[in-house]
Design a protein around this motif. Structure first.
Motif, PDB file in Angstrom:
ATOM      1  N   PRO A  86      29.536 -45.129  13.834  1.00 31.95           N
ATOM      2  CA  PRO A  86      28.174 -45.496  14.225  1.00 31.95           C
ATOM      3  C   PRO A  86      28.113 -46.966  14.631  1.00 31.95           C
ATOM      4  O   PRO A  86      28.872 -47.796  14.123  1.00 31.95           O
ATOM      5  CB  PRO A  86      27.359 -45.252  12.951  1.00 31.95           C
ATOM      6  N   PRO A  88      25.590 -50.531  15.295  1.00 31.99           N
ATOM      7  CA  PRO A  88      24.601 -51.209  14.448  1.00 31.99           C
ATOM      8  C   PRO A  88      23.394 -50.294  14.230  1.00 31.99           C
ATOM      9  O   PRO A  88      22.957 -49.595  15.145  1.00 31.99           O
ATOM     10  CB  PRO A  88      24.228 -52.442  15.250  1.00 31.99           C
ATOM     11  N   THR A  89      22.901 -50.284  12.999  1.00 31.17           N
ATOM     12  CA  THR A  89      21.835 -49.356  12.652  1.00 31.17           C
ATOM     13  C   THR A  89      20.873 -49.967  11.649  1.00 31.17           C
ATOM     14  O   THR A  89      21.235 -50.894  10.924  1.00 31.17           O
ATOM     15  CB  THR A  89      22.437 -48.052  12.068  1.00 31.17           C
ATOM     16  N   THR A  90      19.670 -49.431  11.643  1.00 30.14           N
ATOM     17  CA  THR A  90      18.692 -49.809  10.621  1.00 30.14           C
ATOM     18  C   THR A  90      18.597 -48.717   9.555  1.00 30.14           C
ATOM     19  O   THR A  90      17.787 -48.824   8.642  1.00 30.14           O
ATOM     20  CB  THR A  90      17.305 -50.038  11.251  1.00 30.14           C
ATOM     21  N   ASP A  91      19.429 -47.677   9.666  1.00 29.16           N
ATOM     22  CA  ASP A  91      19.443 -46.614   8.666  1.00 29.16           C
ATOM     23  C   ASP A  91      19.913 -47.173   7.324  1.00 29.16           C
ATOM     24  O   ASP A  91      20.644 -48.166   7.269  1.00 29.16           O
ATOM     25  CB  ASP A  91      20.377 -45.474   9.088  1.00 29.16           C
ATOM     26  N   CYS A  93      21.940 -47.882   4.042  1.00 30.12           N
ATOM     27  CA  CYS A  93      23.377 -48.020   3.865  1.00 30.12           C
ATOM     28  C   CYS A  93      23.659 -48.292   2.396  1.00 30.12           C
ATOM     29  O   CYS A  93      22.882 -48.957   1.713  1.00 30.12           O
ATOM     30  CB  CYS A  93      23.872 -49.177   4.728  1.00 30.12           C
ATOM     31  N   VAL A 102      26.582 -44.905   5.749  1.00 36.78           N
ATOM     32  CA  VAL A 102      25.250 -44.876   6.340  1.00 36.78           C
ATOM     33  C   VAL A 102      24.669 -43.490   6.086  1.00 36.78           C
ATOM     34  O   VAL A 102      25.319 -42.474   6.342  1.00 36.78           O
ATOM     35  CB  VAL A 102      25.303 -45.156   7.860  1.00 36.78           C
ATOM     36  N   ARG A 104      22.570 -40.310   6.801  1.00 41.66           N
ATOM     37  CA  ARG A 104      22.126 -39.537   7.971  1.00 41.66           C
ATOM     38  C   ARG A 104      21.455 -38.270   7.445  1.00 41.66           C
ATOM     39  O   ARG A 104      21.994 -37.180   7.554  1.00 41.66           O
ATOM     40  CB  ARG A 104      23.302 -39.149   8.874  1.00 41.66           C
ATOM     41  N   TYR A 117      30.830 -46.563   7.727  1.00 46.69           N
ATOM     42  CA  TYR A 117      30.456 -47.601   8.680  1.00 46.69           C
ATOM     43  C   TYR A 117      31.570 -48.639   8.727  1.00 46.69           C
ATOM     44  O   TYR A 117      32.096 -49.047   7.690  1.00 46.69           O
ATOM     45  CB  TYR A 117      29.148 -48.286   8.241  1.00 46.69           C
ATOM     46  N   CYS A 154      28.120 -52.829   6.911  1.00 44.04           N
ATOM     47  CA  CYS A 154      26.671 -52.686   7.096  1.00 44.04           C
ATOM     48  C   CYS A 154      25.915 -53.391   5.995  1.00 44.04           C
ATOM     49  O   CYS A 154      24.723 -53.596   6.097  1.00 44.04           O
ATOM     50  CB  CYS A 154      26.258 -51.216   7.197  1.00 44.04           C
TER      51      CYS A 154
END
Length: 160
Positions: A86, A88-91, A93, A102, A104, A117, A154
């Motif tokens: 994945p 970069p994410t705001t989910d 972690c 991360v 999902r 991640y 992350c």
């Protein structure tokens, strides 16, 4: 029918019987319908497969013959090595023993899904809601995937 014809027929029938048994075994596999990751052939996934634990979260590992896939407890825990990492994410972690995961979440099937991640290839894990020892599963899986080269994180070392 000649002797040669009877032998050829016997060999053909035996081959069809063996082939049907193999197909039936795969159709009965707990991962039938679970797709391999696009990077399942990566050597890191092969090294990982050599280290799959026989038991995970109290469940036995199921027989699976697909590269990059492992299943425990008749589908309670499913692992796919070789998924795309994945970005970069705001989910949400979480870091477990130095491995960042991360979340999902899947609203459609109620399973908890996580993907590593900062490691390539990434490892995706899908855990049924019936698994009550998610923390133990993540500790064991983090130890399993830790040898895959780590890149980005992350979470910073202090956590968020």
């Amino acid at each position: 029918m000649s002797r040669r014809g009877r032998v050829a027929t016997g060999v053909a029938v035996a081959g069809l019987t063996v082939g049907a048994g193999l197909v039936a075994g795969e159709l009965d596999s707990p991962v039938f319908g679970l797709a391999q990751g696009p990077l399942a052939g990566d050597p890191a996934c092969a090294r990982l497969a050599d280290r799959y634990p026989d038991r995970l979260g109290g469940a036995d590992r199921d027989r699976v013959s697909f590269e990059g896939l492992a299943v425990w407890g008749h589908g309670e825990v499913e692992l796919r090595c070789g998924v795309s990492p994945p970005g970069p994410t705001t989910d949400a972690c979480v870091s477990v023993d130095g491995v960042d995961w991360v979340w999902r979440e899947s609203a459609t099937d109620g399973r908890r899904k996580l993907v590593t991640y900062g490691r390539s290839p990434a490892v995706e894990v899908s855990v049924a809601d019936s698994v009550t020892r998610l923390d133990a599963v993540l500790v064991d899986l983090s130890n399993l995937v830790a040898p895959i080269r780590k890149g980005d994180k992350c979470l910073e070392s202090g956590g968020h």
